[in-house]
Structures are given as structure tokens and as C-alpha cells.
Design a protein around this motif. Structure first.
Motif, PDB file in Angstrom:
ATOM      1  N   ALA A 151       0.831  -1.206   0.000  1.00 30.18           N
ATOM      2  CA  ALA A 151       0.000   0.000   0.000  1.00 30.18           C
ATOM      3  C   ALA A 151       0.867   1.258   0.000  1.00 30.18           C
ATOM      4  N   LEU A 152       1.891   1.279   0.831  1.00 36.94           N
ATOM      5  CA  LEU A 152       2.754   2.456   0.927  1.00 36.94           C
ATOM      6  C   LEU A 152       3.560   2.663  -0.349  1.00 36.94           C
ATOM      7  N   SER A 153       4.020   1.574  -0.946  1.00 36.85           N
ATOM      8  CA  SER A 153       4.813   1.719  -2.173  1.00 36.85           C
ATOM      9  C   SER A 153       3.943   2.180  -3.338  1.00 36.85           C
ATOM     10  N   LYS A 154       2.664   1.786  -3.360  1.00 35.30           N
ATOM     11  CA  LYS A 154       1.764   2.187  -4.449  1.00 35.30           C
ATOM     12  C   LYS A 154       1.206   3.592  -4.269  1.00 35.30           C
ATOM     13  N   PRO A 189       1.030   7.969   4.482  1.00 37.20           N
ATOM     14  CA  PRO A 189       0.052   8.828   5.150  1.00 37.20           C
ATOM     15  C   PRO A 189       0.674   9.482   6.381  1.00 37.20           C
ATOM     16  N   ARG A 190      -0.010  10.441   6.948  1.00 46.07           N
ATOM     17  CA  ARG A 190       0.441  11.059   8.193  1.00 46.07           C
ATOM     18  C   ARG A 190       0.070  10.190   9.388  1.00 46.07           C
ATOM     19  N   LYS A 191      -1.092   9.500   9.286  1.00 42.43           N
ATOM     20  CA  LYS A 191      -1.585   8.675  10.389  1.00 42.43           C
ATOM     21  C   LYS A 191      -2.037   7.320   9.861  1.00 42.43           C
ATOM     22  N   LEU A 192      -1.883   6.302  10.693  1.00 40.66           N
ATOM     23  CA  LEU A 192      -2.360   4.958  10.378  1.00 40.66           C
ATOM     24  C   LEU A 192      -3.269   4.521  11.521  1.00 40.66           C
ATOM     25  N   ALA A 213     -11.022   9.525  -7.849  1.00 37.23           N
ATOM     26  CA  ALA A 213     -11.012  10.976  -8.105  1.00 37.23           C
ATOM     27  C   ALA A 213     -10.778  11.750  -6.812  1.00 37.23           C
ATOM     28  N   ARG A 214     -11.422  11.338  -5.740  1.00 39.39           N
ATOM     29  CA  ARG A 214     -11.267  12.053  -4.462  1.00 39.39           C
ATOM     30  C   ARG A 214      -9.842  11.898  -3.927  1.00 39.39           C
ATOM     31  N   PHE A 215      -9.268  10.708  -4.088  1.00 40.71           N
ATOM     32  CA  PHE A 215      -7.899  10.463  -3.629  1.00 40.71           C
ATOM     33  C   PHE A 215      -6.906  11.310  -4.419  1.00 40.71           C
ATOM     34  N   THR A 216      -7.048  11.328  -5.738  1.00 38.91           N
ATOM     35  CA  THR A 216      -6.082  12.054  -6.576  1.00 38.91           C
ATOM     36  C   THR A 216      -6.257  13.564  -6.478  1.00 38.91           C
ATOM     37  N   ASP A 217      -7.397  14.037  -6.004  1.00 38.16           N
ATOM     38  CA  ASP A 217      -7.593  15.475  -5.780  1.00 38.16           C
ATOM     39  C   ASP A 217      -6.786  15.987  -4.592  1.00 38.16           C
ATOM     40  N   ASN A 218      -6.377  15.095  -3.695  1.00 43.16           N
ATOM     41  CA  ASN A 218      -5.710  15.509  -2.455  1.00 43.16           C
ATOM     42  C   ASN A 218      -4.342  14.852  -2.283  1.00 43.16           C
ATOM     43  N   LEU A 219      -3.599  14.725  -3.337  1.00 41.19           N
ATOM     44  CA  LEU A 219      -2.279  14.087  -3.254  1.00 41.19           C
ATOM     45  C   LEU A 219      -1.281  14.905  -2.445  1.00 41.19           C
ATOM     46  N   LYS A 220      -1.553  16.180  -2.239  1.00 44.20           N
ATOM     47  CA  LYS A 220      -0.631  17.028  -1.472  1.00 44.20           C
ATOM     48  C   LYS A 220      -0.514  16.554  -0.027  1.00 44.20           C
ATOM     49  N   CYS A 221      -1.487  15.800   0.438  1.00 44.23           N
ATOM     50  CA  CYS A 221      -1.465  15.309   1.824  1.00 44.23           C
ATOM     51  C   CYS A 221      -0.534  14.111   2.000  1.00 44.23           C
ATOM     52  N   LEU A 222      -0.127  13.508   0.895  1.00 42.70           N
ATOM     53  CA  LEU A 222       0.724  12.311   0.973  1.00 42.70           C
ATOM     54  C   LEU A 222       2.186  12.640   0.716  1.00 42.70           C
ATOM     55  N   ARG A 223       3.040  11.828   1.314  1.00 42.68           N
ATOM     56  CA  ARG A 223       4.470  11.915   1.054  1.00 42.68           C
ATOM     57  C   ARG A 223       4.861  10.703   0.222  1.00 42.68           C
ATOM     58  N   PRO A 224       5.776  10.850  -0.720  1.00 43.00           N
ATOM     59  CA  PRO A 224       6.181   9.682  -1.502  1.00 43.00           C
ATOM     60  C   PRO A 224       6.918   8.671  -0.621  1.00 43.00           C
ATOM     61  N   ALA A 225       6.763   7.409  -0.944  1.00 43.95           N
ATOM     62  CA  ALA A 225       7.475   6.365  -0.214  1.00 43.95           C
ATOM     63  C   ALA A 225       8.963   6.474  -0.529  1.00 43.95           C
TER      64      ALA A 225
END
Length: 193
Positions: A29-32, A36-39, A126-138
Motif C-alpha cells: 500500500a505504501l509503495s503504491k 500517510p500522516r496517520k495509520l 477521483a477524491r484520492f487524486t484530488d488531495n495528493l498534497k497530503c501524501l508523502r512519496p514512499a
């Protein structure tokens, strides 16, 4: 499941619900999908392990456990499981775990992620890709964060035993406690700290 979008960052069926299976799924999940900030996890044995604590801490992910006996905190994932049982499992005709996982991935990507979600009004993708700024790359060395950790004492002959294998340590470490980092699937590669 991503709480905001309801996207399944990685889904797979396993033969067990143990820590090794959970960590394998989490690593995929993390590599794909990124870090996230929280799990937010349940309280089962796989989620209360020191190994999971080390993995999340080393990746800068806050590990949060659901409150015991309060099922409303897990409603989104439970609703997804019901969708899987009613929509996917009902129509699955294969016989093997490999066939099950291949069909599940197709169903996730072509149907579930593309269908408008009743709670969000958007497709999960669509909702996930709208907010990619919240994620950090693996990180490139993501698998290194999933290594096992054990403590051993270096013997006088400067050896360390790990899972029945003998390793040599530098002379300066004789008699000292060290931490060994390793993968179960690569027992010959051990890092000494």
C-alpha cells in the motif's frame, strides 16, 4: 482504506491474519500510494506489535489504535468488507488464492474505485487524486523500514547467532549488545547497529 477518499490503497487476500501478512499488505500500500500522516488500526495482535511500531515510527507515521469495544470507529472499513462480500465475492468463480487476488485487483480498479461513493459524492479514485498534497512519496529504501529487529550479544569469538545462522562481527563489538536488522526472506543480509 484511505479515510478521506475511501480508496483501497492495497487489497489482497491472505491465508492468515498474522503480522507478516499485514506488513506485506502495508508495504504494498505504501509503495503504491505513498505515506500517510496517520495509520488508524484495530487492536488485534498484528496491530499491537513492536515491529509495526518500529516500521511506522521510522517512516514518520503516527500509529493510532481504535478504542476497544467501540465499533463505530471502524465503520468505513466494515462497510467496505460488506461491499466486498455482496458485490465481489458473490460473483467470484475462481478456485485459487492467486485467481482470487487477480480478480479482486481488477474489481477494485475497474469497479469499486470508479463508482461514485454515496458518502463522498465522488469516486474514490477521483477524491484520492484530488488531495495528493497530503501524501508523502514512499522512500526508495521502503523495504529497509520493514526489517525485523533483534538484540544479541557478540560472543568472545566475535560471532552472533541469528535464526541458526552464524555471523561475524567486527572485533570492536566483542562482548557488546548489538541490534540486528534483517528480513526473514533474506536471512543472509544482516545489518548490525
Amino acid at each position: 482504506i484511505d479515510d478521506h477518499s475511501r480508496l483501497i490503497t492495497h487489497g489482497q487476500f491472505y491465508l492468515s491474519e498474522n503480522l507478516a501478512c499485514y506488513l506485506d499488505c502495508l508495504e504494498h500500500a505504501l509503495s503504491k500510494r505513498g505515506l500517510p500522516r496517520k495509520l488508524y488500526v484495530d487492536n488485534g495482535p498484528a496491530f499491537r506489535s513492536r515491529h509495526l511500531e518500529h516500521v511506522t515510527a521510522s517512516l514518520g507515521i503516527a500509529l493510532i489504535h481504535a478504542k476497544p469495544y467501540q465499533p463505530q470507529g471502524k465503520g468505513k472499513i466494515e462497510r467496505f468488507f460488506r461491499t466486498v462480500r455482496n458485490d465481489f465475492m458473490f460473483s467470484f468463480k475462481g478456485r485459487t488464492l492467486i485467481e482470487l487476488n487477480a480478480a479482486f485487483e481488477v474489481w477494485l480498479n475497474r469497479i469499486y474505485h470508479q463508482r461514485q461513493h454515496g458518502g463522498t459524492g465522488q469516486t474514490p479514485f477521483a477524491r484520492f487524486t484530488d488531495n495528493l498534497k497530503c501524501l508523502r512519496p514512499a522512500p526508495d529504501n521502503l523495504t529497509d523500514h520493514f526489517r525485523q529487529r533483534v538484540r544479541r550479544k557478540v560472543a568472545k569469538d566475535r560471532t552472533i547467532t541469528l535464526n541458526g545462522q552464524l555471523f561475524e562481527a567486527p572485533v570492536a563489538l566483542i562482548g557488546r549488545q548489538v541490534e540486528l536488522l534483517y528480513h526473514n526472506h533474506r536471512p543472509g543480509q544482516v545489518e548490525v547497529i
